[in-house]
Design a protein around this motif. Structure first.
Motif, short mmCIF file in Angstrom:
data_model
loop_
_atom_site.label_atom_id
_atom_site.label_comp_id
_atom_site.label_asym_id
_atom_site.label_seq_id
_atom_site.Cartn_x
_atom_site.Cartn_y
_atom_site.Cartn_z
N GLY A 137 -7.43 -19.40 23.87
CA GLY A 137 -6.47 -18.44 24.41
C GLY A 137 -5.95 -17.45 23.38
O GLY A 137 -5.15 -16.57 23.71
N LEU A 138 -6.38 -17.59 22.16
CA LEU A 138 -5.93 -16.67 21.11
C LEU A 138 -6.72 -15.36 21.17
O LEU A 138 -7.94 -15.36 21.38
N HIS A 139 -6.00 -14.27 20.98
CA HIS A 139 -6.63 -12.96 20.81
C HIS A 139 -6.40 -12.57 19.35
O HIS A 139 -5.26 -12.53 18.88
N ILE A 140 -7.48 -12.31 18.62
CA ILE A 140 -7.41 -12.11 17.17
C ILE A 140 -7.91 -10.71 16.82
O ILE A 140 -8.96 -10.29 17.30
N ARG A 141 -7.14 -10.01 15.98
CA ARG A 141 -7.55 -8.71 15.46
C ARG A 141 -7.49 -8.75 13.93
O ARG A 141 -6.54 -9.31 13.36
N ARG A 142 -8.50 -8.19 13.30
CA ARG A 142 -8.47 -7.98 11.85
C ARG A 142 -8.22 -6.50 11.61
O ARG A 142 -9.03 -5.66 12.01
N VAL A 143 -7.10 -6.17 10.97
CA VAL A 143 -6.70 -4.77 10.84
C VAL A 143 -6.49 -4.41 9.36
O VAL A 143 -6.15 -5.26 8.54
N ARG A 144 -6.71 -3.14 9.06
CA ARG A 144 -6.55 -2.65 7.69
C ARG A 144 -5.08 -2.59 7.32
O ARG A 144 -4.24 -2.16 8.12
N THR A 145 -4.81 -2.99 6.08
CA THR A 145 -3.45 -2.95 5.55
C THR A 145 -3.51 -2.50 4.10
O THR A 145 -4.51 -2.74 3.41
N PRO A 146 -2.47 -1.83 3.59
CA PRO A 146 -2.50 -1.36 2.20
C PRO A 146 -2.60 -2.51 1.21
O PRO A 146 -2.19 -3.64 1.49
N LEU A 147 -3.13 -2.20 0.02
CA LEU A 147 -3.15 -3.18 -1.07
C LEU A 147 -1.75 -3.43 -1.61
O LEU A 147 -1.43 -4.52 -2.04
N GLY A 148 -0.93 -2.39 -1.66
CA GLY A 148 0.44 -2.53 -2.19
C GLY A 148 0.74 -1.48 -3.24
O GLY A 148 1.06 -0.34 -2.94
N VAL A 149 0.61 -1.87 -4.51
CA VAL A 149 0.85 -0.95 -5.63
C VAL A 149 -0.43 -0.88 -6.46
O VAL A 149 -0.97 -1.90 -6.89
N VAL A 150 -0.91 0.33 -6.68
CA VAL A 150 -2.11 0.57 -7.47
C VAL A 150 -1.70 1.19 -8.80
O VAL A 150 -0.89 2.12 -8.84
N GLY A 151 -2.25 0.67 -9.89
CA GLY A 151 -2.04 1.27 -11.21
C GLY A 151 -3.29 2.00 -11.63
O GLY A 151 -4.38 1.42 -11.59
N VAL A 152 -3.18 3.25 -12.01
CA VAL A 152 -4.34 4.04 -12.42
C VAL A 152 -4.15 4.48 -13.87
O VAL A 152 -3.14 5.12 -14.20
N ILE A 153 -5.09 4.12 -14.72
CA ILE A 153 -5.04 4.47 -16.14
C ILE A 153 -6.24 5.36 -16.41
O ILE A 153 -7.39 4.97 -16.17
N TYR A 154 -6.00 6.58 -16.89
CA TYR A 154 -7.10 7.53 -17.00
C TYR A 154 -6.98 8.39 -18.25
O TYR A 154 -5.90 8.55 -18.81
N GLU A 155 -8.13 8.94 -18.64
CA GLU A 155 -8.22 9.78 -19.82
C GLU A 155 -8.64 11.18 -19.43
O GLU A 155 -9.45 11.36 -18.53
N SER A 156 -8.12 12.17 -20.12
CA SER A 156 -8.62 13.55 -20.10
C SER A 156 -8.49 14.30 -18.78
O SER A 156 -8.09 15.45 -18.76
N ARG A 157 -8.85 13.68 -17.68
CA ARG A 157 -8.96 14.41 -16.43
C ARG A 157 -7.62 14.53 -15.70
O ARG A 157 -7.22 13.61 -14.97
#
Length: 417
Positions: free
Chosen positions: A110-130
């Protein structure tokens, strides 16, 4: 600032990001759209200020002795700023991935199940030059419902600040939290070390830069990492290749922009065409100013050594070698590649099928320049990086790749026997 002050500052940034992420997780698509369009308008309106800030960074880069390729990555002019604006607008027009139903089914219980997209949360981006990464990463994280902490390279400090101010202007105009996109306000490398251990505040780290930076992050991070270490990009020219296609693709893949991770670094030529198309390819590269590090049987600029295989030049250099067909090309790429992008030029479908089947690079191409290895060229508007690992994201990381999923389970008084 001393280490204690930087630690306190980064914790404060992390706490603000976590609070912003909680709000972004349910932000409506129209508000994200408004924030990105507002940011795009602000970037274009402030392009003179951004170019002025970039001029200071270019002076700083010259004083540091950055390579020509790194200086090219750093430089912003009006055309590149137009590219940033177009990227922001393209991401804004994309479908919001948050809440997408990936799969849906019913169970006998009797269960109806959905798999849905959700954010990761907090992303850290470390980058050079660009400095354009400031806009790309900010836009993609916002569209995917994530807060982001940006730590740009010291050489692009002023440019990144100017672009970040435009992103904040967009957030304000859309009534979204300003802390959704934060830029670390210091050049001190201690901030990088802090980010790598902020497991309570950051859900994933994305490094964008050279081998030194990415290797450091992969070695020291306690936070999960999306990364590629190097773009050791190969092109194999099969004996069935069309000569014009081969010349056009190889020259573009090597010379269009040598400092990007999709630039070709090694040319593999079927031995059966060594004296015909193979010689023409080498001659064309040399005529274009490329230093060809040639193995036996190739009239290169210099003789290739073992160090030339598996080398990311990011310059007007390419290694070149004759191989006995597609299987030897595959073996060479397996031995020296970095699982980033590899290409076959051929008209015969059999070697193409074998190349695609037996190599596992994040991107495999047929009769197309490897310079297309880019999220924008894949229709993602922009990318936060190209991931060569096999966990979670792989290839260009766009908004959809910055989501996870959750299960929504509904019943009607269902109980388990």
């Amino acid at each position: 600032m001393d280490a204690t002050e930087i630690h306190s500052q980064m914790i404060e940034i992390g706490e603000k990001a976590r609070a912003a992420a909680a709000e972004l997780a349910y932000a409506k698509a129209d508000r994200k759209h408004a924030a990105l369009i507002g940011a795009a308008d602000a970037v274009w309106k402030n392009r003179a200020k951004i170019i002025e800030a970039n001029a200071r960074d270019m002076d700083y880069g010259r004083e540091k002795g950055l390579s020509p390729a790194m200086m090219d990555r750093l430089m912003l002019d009006e055309d590149r700023i137009r590219g940033i604006v177009d990227g922001l607008r393209t991401v804004a027009e994309q479908r919001d991935p948050v809440g997408d139903v990936i799969a849906e089914w019913d169970m006998p219980s009797g269960l109806h199940i959905r798999r849905v997209r959700t954010p990761l949360g907090v992303v850290g981006v470390i980058y050079e030059s660009r400095p354009n990464v400031t806009a790309d990463a900010g836009a993609l994280c916002l569209m995917s419902g994530n807060a982001v902490i940006l730590r740009g390279g010291s050489e692009g400090f002023n440019s990144s600040q100017a672009i970040h101010a435009c992103l904040v202007e967009g957030l304000k105009g859309a009534n979204l939290p300003e802390a959704a996109i934060q830029l670390v306000p210091t050049r001190d490398r201690a901030a990088v070390s802090e980010m790598l251990t902020m497991t309570d505040h950051i859900d994933v780290i994305v490094p964008r830069g050279g081998k030194g930076l990415v290797g450091l992050v992969q070695r020291e991070a306690r936070v999960p990492v999306f990364a590629h270490l190097e773009g050791i990009v190969h092109i194999y020219v099969d004996k069935s290749a069309d000569p014009k296609k081969a010349l056009d693709v190889v020259l573009n893949a090597k010379t269009r922009r040598t400092g990007i991770c999709g630039a070709a670094e090694c040319l593999l030529i079927d031995r059966d065409i060594a004296e015909g198309l193979g010689a023409d390819l080498v001659a064309a590269l040399k005529a274009a100013g490329v230093r060809v590090h040639g193995a036996e049987g190739i009239d290169g600029t210099v003789a290739a050594t073992e160090e030339d295989w598996g080398r990311e030049y990011l310059d007007m250099d390419i290694a070149a070698k004759l191989v006995d067909g597609v299987d030897e090309a595959i073996a060479h790429i397996r031995a020296y590649g970095s699982n980033h992008t590899d290409c076959i030029i051929a008209e015969d479908s059999a070697p193409v099928a074998r190349f695609f089947e037996r190599l596992d690079s994040a991107i495999l191409m047929h009769n197309a320049s490897t310079q297309f290895a880019d999220g924008g060229e894949f229709g993602m508007g922009a990318e936060i990086g190209i991931a060569t690992g096999k966990m979670h994201a792989r290839g260009p990381v766009g908004a959809e790749q910055l989501t996870s999923f959750k299960y929504l389970v509904e019943g009607n008084g269902a109980t388990r026997p």
